[in-house]
Scaffold this motif. Structure first.
Motif, PDB file in Angstrom:
ATOM      1  N   ASP A   1      43.548  42.211  23.123  1.00 16.62           N
ATOM      2  CA  ASP A   1      44.749  42.945  22.727  1.00 16.62           C
ATOM      3  C   ASP A   1      44.454  44.396  22.357  1.00 16.62           C
ATOM      4  OD1 ASP A   1      43.358  42.520  20.452  1.00 16.62           O
ATOM      5  OD2 ASP A   1      44.911  41.428  19.388  1.00 16.62           O
TER       6      ASP A   1
ATOM      7  N   GLN B   1      42.614  45.541  20.180  1.00 12.91           N
ATOM      8  CA  GLN B   1      42.299  45.806  18.772  1.00 12.91           C
ATOM      9  C   GLN B   1      40.816  46.096  18.600  1.00 12.91           C
ATOM     10  OE1 GLN B   1      44.547  42.479  16.713  1.00 12.91           O
ATOM     11  NE2 GLN B   1      44.937  44.229  15.402  1.00 12.91           N
TER      12      GLN B   1
ATOM     13  N   ASP C   1      38.405  41.110  21.828  1.00 10.30           N
ATOM     14  CA  ASP C   1      39.778  40.612  21.909  1.00 10.30           C
ATOM     15  C   ASP C   1      40.485  41.238  23.098  1.00 10.30           C
ATOM     16  OD1 ASP C   1      39.363  39.145  19.710  1.00 10.30           O
ATOM     17  OD2 ASP C   1      40.814  40.184  18.422  1.00 10.30           O
TER      18      ASP C   1
ATOM     19  N   ARG D   1      47.795  46.383  16.636  1.00  5.93           N
ATOM     20  CA  ARG D   1      48.171  45.613  17.811  1.00  5.93           C
ATOM     21  C   ARG D   1      49.311  46.313  18.535  1.00  5.93           C
ATOM     22  NH1 ARG D   1      49.001  40.893  20.226  1.00  5.93           N
ATOM     23  NH2 ARG D   1      47.335  39.365  19.974  1.00  5.93           N
TER      24      ARG D   1
HETATM   25 MG    MG Z   1      44.383  40.938  17.568  1.00  6.58          MG
END
Ligand code: MG
Ligand code: UDP
Length: 311
Positions: A93, A95, A91, A196
């Protein structure tokens, strides 16, 4: 040579930070790598940020889809284009923490074709969501005979696994499940999901529900069998009831039976509707697949020989 593949959707605020962290980790571990980022029709400044990042990281390939096709489609776009000896999907982000990347590569070098990131903790999430996810993975594993582990999209695929994945022709994909279906030498790597940092999750409840239904339908016809079993149970109950009703009738004990009739109507009616909807879901999927539309459309690709539009 490892390709880092990220689907990116409205991550303009954090994408460059993500890239620099990944770059740092891979640099320290001395892993030869390149990047492939797929912009899934972002509506913020993600694309501009990506083009900026490209000036610092010349090995960065960018693909932009013509609109938001969803994460699965963005992943497909990336997997179909990924070069290198292995591809790592993560991902954008943070994460999926970059600090696990060297470990994944190490496992791959030990001979595993697929390294599955398995969520050790789901990060901070609302209670019902955590509980729902646990229930979902149990159900998914039971129904499909695939893994019951909490799967994630944080994965490494070797070139061989990737080529095998590319042979799966379906339009409607479910990446986590597909790599479980592939088989090959695989291993699991537990990881801690980071909370996040920027923005918020793009999954709304309706989207999760759709993913739930889609993933089950994509991997098993068990619900259809369930409909059949339900029919048989109903039939058995009806047979018992018939005997009982006839007995009552011939022994002159029959009541007017109004409520029984109504209840039966409701029961059978709802059973039939449920059964129809299950069948309908599969037919809907067949229709989608038969139409044979592309999974996504590409607007720009920095490696294609077309000028890149900075808008
Ligand atoms: Mg995420
Ligand atoms: N994503 C995407 N298209 C979408 C939604 C999300 O490419 O329509 C990307 C997003 O940019 C991120 C990843 O998929 O890199 C996971 O999304 P998100 O963090 O929103 O999901 P969660 O972590 O809550 O499962």
């Amino acid at each position: 040579m490892v390709t880092i593949l990220m689907p990116v959707y409205n991550e303009g605020a954090s994408i460059r930070q993500t890239l620099s962290q990944v770059e740092q980790v891979l640099g320290e571990a001395d892993i030869p790598h390149s990047y492939l980022l797929v912009d899934d029709g972002s509506t913020d400044d993600t694309w501009q940020q990506l083009l900026l990042a490209r000036q610092e990281l010349p090995g960065l390939r960018l693909v932009r889809l013509s609109r938001n096709f969803g994460k699965e489609a963005a992943l497909c776009a990336g997997l179909e284009r990924a070069g290198g000896d292995a591809v790592i999907v993560m991902d954008a982000d943070l994460q999926h923490p970059p600090r696990y990347l060297p470990r994944m590569v190490e496992l791959w070098q030990q001979g595993y074709e697929i390294v599955d990131g398995v969520k050790a903790h789901r990060g901070r999430e609302p209670f019902f969501r955590r509980w729902g996810a646990a229930l979902y993975y149990r159900l998914f594993g039971r129904l499909t005979g695939l893994s019951q582990q909490p799967l994630s999209d944080f994965k490494l695929l070797s070139r061989r696994a990737l080529e095998a994945w590319k042979q799966l022709p379906e339009r409607d994909t479910y990446f986590r499940g597909m790599s479980a279906w592939l088989g090959f030498a695989r291993c699991q790597m537990p990881f801690e999901v980071e909370p996040r940092r920027q923005g918020r999750t793009k999954w709304r409840f309706s989207a999760l529900l759709r993913l739930f239904v889609d993933s089950i339908i994509a991997y098993t016809a068990a619900p259809l069998l369930l409909v059949g079993v339900m029919g048989l149970v109903m039939l058995a109950a009806a047979a018992v009831l018939t005997v009982q009703t006839l007995w009552m009738y011939f022994s002159h004990q029959a009541q007017t039976g109004f409520s029984t009739v109504i209840l039966l109507q409701l029961f059978i009616g709802s059973g039939l509707m449920l059964a129809l909807s299950v069948i309908g879901l599969y037919i809907g999927k067949i229709y989608e697949e038969v139409k044979g539309r592309p999974r996504y459309l590409v607007q720009e690709d920095t490696d294609a020989l077309l000028p890149v539009d900075p808008r």
